[in-house]
Design a protein around this motif. Structure first.
Motif, PDB file in Angstrom:
ATOM      1  N   UNK A 133       0.706  -1.616  -0.109  1.00 51.45           N
ATOM      2  CA  UNK A 133       0.080   0.080  -0.135  1.00 51.45           C
ATOM      3  C   UNK A 133       0.817   1.468  -0.154  1.00 51.45           C
ATOM      4  N   UNK A 134       2.390   1.154   1.237  1.00 51.66           N
ATOM      5  CA  UNK A 134       3.085   1.859   1.222  1.00 51.66           C
ATOM      6  C   UNK A 134       3.303   3.014  -0.953  1.00 51.66           C
ATOM      7  N   UNK A 135       4.496   1.429  -0.862  1.00 54.13           N
ATOM      8  CA  UNK A 135       4.586   1.492  -2.592  1.00 54.13           C
ATOM      9  C   UNK A 135       3.801   1.897  -3.694  1.00 54.13           C
ATOM     10  N   UNK A 136       2.509   2.028  -3.594  1.00 52.28           N
ATOM     11  CA  UNK A 136       1.887   2.305  -4.068  1.00 52.28           C
ATOM     12  C   UNK A 136       1.376   3.958  -4.309  1.00 52.28           C
ATOM     13  N   UNK A 137       0.867   4.127  -2.875  1.00 53.71           N
ATOM     14  CA  UNK A 137       1.053   5.449  -2.919  1.00 53.71           C
ATOM     15  C   UNK A 137       1.880   6.482  -3.061  1.00 53.71           C
ATOM     16  N   UNK A 138       3.530   6.278  -3.200  1.00 50.69           N
ATOM     17  CA  UNK A 138       4.645   6.858  -3.692  1.00 50.69           C
ATOM     18  C   UNK A 138       4.415   6.956  -5.535  1.00 50.69           C
ATOM     19  N   UNK A 139       4.085   6.591  -6.124  1.00 50.40           N
ATOM     20  CA  UNK A 139       3.711   6.776  -7.457  1.00 50.40           C
ATOM     21  C   UNK A 139       2.450   7.301  -7.904  1.00 50.40           C
TER      22      UNK A 139
END
Length: 62
Positions: free
Chosen positions: A55-61
């Motif tokens: 979820x955090x990785x998706x929020x970055x991009x």
């Protein structure tokens, strides 16, 4: 040749390929690669245990 799950001790057929970096947080792996193959049972466990990281990785991009 059918690929098998790369979690140590598992001999089930491969279901999905996932990033090894996240998979190492959950399992002990028998290989040192950038992507690993997981069986259906281990993939389900991987999804549950890495939900917040993904979820955090998706929020970055976004």
């Amino acid at each position: 040749m059918e690929k098998t799950c790369e979690v140590t001790g598992c001999t089930n057929p491969s279901f999905k390929t996932v990033p090894a970096e996240l998979a190492r947080k959950v399992f002990s792996l028998s290989v040192d690669k950038t992507k690993v193959h997981l069986c259906k049972e281990h993939y389900k466990e991987y999804k549950k245990k890495t939900k917040e990281d993904r979820k955090i990785d998706r929020a970055d991009w976004v």
